[in-house]
Design a protein around this motif. Sequence first.
Motif, PDB file in Angstrom:
ATOM      1  N   SER A 114       0.854  -1.193   0.000  1.00 39.85           N
ATOM      2  CA  SER A 114       0.000   0.000   0.000  1.00 39.85           C
ATOM      3  C   SER A 114       0.884   1.236   0.000  1.00 39.85           C
ATOM      4  N   THR A 116       0.617   3.581   2.184  1.00 39.06           N
ATOM      5  CA  THR A 116       0.992   3.800   3.588  1.00 39.06           C
ATOM      6  C   THR A 116       2.285   3.064   3.927  1.00 39.06           C
ATOM      7  N   THR A 119       5.375   4.888   2.320  1.00 39.69           N
ATOM      8  CA  THR A 119       5.866   6.117   2.965  1.00 39.69           C
ATOM      9  C   THR A 119       6.455   5.812   4.342  1.00 39.69           C
ATOM     10  N   TYR A 142      -1.152  14.301   2.557  1.00 37.18           N
ATOM     11  CA  TYR A 142      -1.510  13.019   3.162  1.00 37.18           C
ATOM     12  C   TYR A 142      -0.537  11.969   2.655  1.00 37.18           C
ATOM     13  N   HIS A 143       0.025  11.217   3.585  1.00 31.97           N
ATOM     14  CA  HIS A 143       0.982  10.179   3.195  1.00 31.97           C
ATOM     15  C   HIS A 143       0.568   8.821   3.740  1.00 31.97           C
ATOM     16  N   ASN A 209      -4.389  15.831  -1.897  1.00 28.34           N
ATOM     17  CA  ASN A 209      -5.166  15.444  -0.719  1.00 28.34           C
ATOM     18  C   ASN A 209      -5.668  16.634   0.086  1.00 28.34           C
ATOM     19  N   VAL A 239       2.556   8.577  -4.692  1.00 29.16           N
ATOM     20  CA  VAL A 239       1.511   7.547  -4.660  1.00 29.16           C
ATOM     21  C   VAL A 239       0.349   7.957  -5.565  1.00 29.16           C
ATOM     22  N   MET A 240       0.025   9.240  -5.541  1.00 32.09           N
ATOM     23  CA  MET A 240      -1.080   9.720  -6.370  1.00 32.09           C
ATOM     24  C   MET A 240      -0.608  10.211  -7.747  1.00 32.09           C
TER      25      MET A 240
END
Length: 426
Positions: A114, A116, A119, A142-143, A209, A239-240
């Motif tokens: 994931s 999460t 990071t 957001y991480h 985010n 991630v995004m």
Amino acid sequence: MSSNQNLFERAQQCMPGGVNSPVRAFKSVGGSPFFVSRAEGPYLFDVDGNRYIDYVGSWGPMILGHNHPDVLDAVIATARQGLSFGTPNPLEVEMAEFLTQLVPSLEMVRMVNSGTEATMAAIRLARGFTGRNKIVKFEGCYHGHADSFLVKAGSGVLTLGLPNSPGVPAAVADLTLTLPFNDLEAAKALFAAHGPDIAGLILEPIIGNANLILPRAGYLQGLRELCSEHGALLIFDEVMTGFRVAPAGAQSLFGIRPDLSTFGKIIGGGMPVGAYGGRADIMRQIAPSGPVYQAGTLSGNPVAMAAGLAMLKALQAPEFYGRLTEATNKLCQGLTRAAHESGLPFTTNQVCGMFGLFFANEPVETYEQAKAADTARFNRFFHAMLKRGVYLAPSAFEAGFVSIAHDQAVIDQTIAAARASFAEIA
Ligand code: PLP
């Protein structure tokens, strides 16, 4: 009672808030969520038989649209060979080679499950490599949900107005320093005060985010120089943005070479995947080649690797990112025109397959400006659009995602729904 309502009642009895991830619950926009049983191209279909044009795309991965045949075929063929081996497998090597060839700053990569995890591991590595304890993050970024990141975070934390989470020990949160995004002077001052203690600075190079916020010209370069000067690692959380805003992510768009990067979403093609990687001298500190521990039972899972590889390969089609950019631009221009026809304050931010909508008069460049936009009006717009078969993220603080399956007819339909929705809420 509709099937959606029935499922939500049942879900609330046995799942906290009725969901497995907070923003899905519609808490900030009000109402109750719908339950999806099927998705195809730009559409979601719920259990009551409603169809929605989808601008969430599973929160980012579905850049090809839902149920893309290449991804589906790869998953089915790979699954037939076995779901998980717990040994090295050829697909994870192919994935690592593909990623390291595509993204110049990725000299080595480790697969996880994931964003999460990615990071979390990246900051452990930054601490292990530098021997320092403090990390720097940005307000509204957001991480994922690891302890160190639940400090002035974006996404659901911001949506639900939870500045910090109970359960994060103060001793851990104290090691996370925060900065306002797009303010280089503030970053210089922080490094001047804490430079020798800072292991790494992590950021979303384009914030997705806290709605969508782009970096000002020269800002990322300024952060790169600050980190190099003070011996701190620059960590891009892609991630995004990874493989969404450009073939090699935001770092290629802005010409920055971070020391470490994190990925997720698209690289799993819709399966649970994350990855972190970067400079080989740093990555070699990871076990078993080095002392910094990080592991995973399902890491490099063959089915997930097959899905991600199929998706990444499809993104290499000529003009893919140009076409995606064009679709997003058409959408944002059409929405802005329609909002202004109804006399509403409205502005958008966009980059390739990502967009942000703000009920605001001025262009939005900072987190404070994003928070100051009219979120109550967004909530009404969200429901007006949903009623007309268009699903936006159920929060004013999330970026929207366009897929390559959002063709002209789908965009036109969205703009028509928006025109009626703006008139309704004006
Ligand atoms: N980093 C960023 C930039 C994200 O947008 C997200 C999730 O939205 C994460 C990390 C966490 O990823 P995951 O939800 O896969 O744990």
